[in-house]
Design a protein around this motif. Structure first.
Motif: not given
Ligand code: C2G
Length: 145
Positions: A29-43
């Protein structure tokens, strides 16, 4: 209320991402998206993003299937997130098949959904590049006629 969570970078948002989000939301009923931060993506993910975290977040928040977007800033936060947000179902594309089964020990259902095979952010970037190259060579050949 059944609460679902999924994680990802979602850069150059495309219909493969939407297919996943639609099916993930349909599981609860409820969807949370944990979105990769710029730091997490690059590092840590070694991913160069075209859009910033804020831009990717705004796009995800405009999708009818998405109820909340939170930051994903590390590989280790999932175990905490599922308790913090009272998650019932953890969903990922099946390119991650088996990688997050440890979350079952946290009382969470873990579901891997089939990826949409023919589309990826990398392919979009490459297609544009090759199309650009083709267009450029066409310009030169036309000019030489
Ligand atoms: N996806 C899909 N079909 C595609 C492309 C992506 O179903 N053609 C799914 C992926 O399987 C993933 C989600 O869409 O579940 C987001 O994809 P990415 O942004 O590539 O996520 P990824 O880099 O795999 O990050 O901690 C988990 C990571 O953050 C996942």
């Amino acid at each position: 209320m059944k609460r679902v969570i999924t994680y990802g970078t979602f850069d150059l948002l495309h219909y493969g991402h939407i297919n996943l989000l639609r099916r993930a939301k349909a599981m609860g009923d409820y969807l949370i998206v944990a979105l990769s931060t710029d730091r997490f993506n690059s590092v840590e993910k070694n991913k160069k993003c075209y859009f910033s975290y804020q831009q990717r977040k705004a796009m995800l928040e405009s999708i009818r299937y998405v109820d909340l977007v939170i930051p994903e800033d590390g590989w280790e936060q999932k175990k905490e997130d599922v308790h913090l947000y009272h998650i019932d179902i953890f969903v990922m594309g099946d390119d991650w098949e088996g990688k997050f089964d440890f979350l079952k020990d946290e009382g969470v259902e873990v579901v891997y959904l089939s990826r949409t095979p023919e589309i990826s952010s990398t392919q979009i970037k490459n297609d544009f590049k090759s199309r650009d190259d083709a267009d450029i060579s066409r310009i030169f050949t036309d000019d030489m006629k």
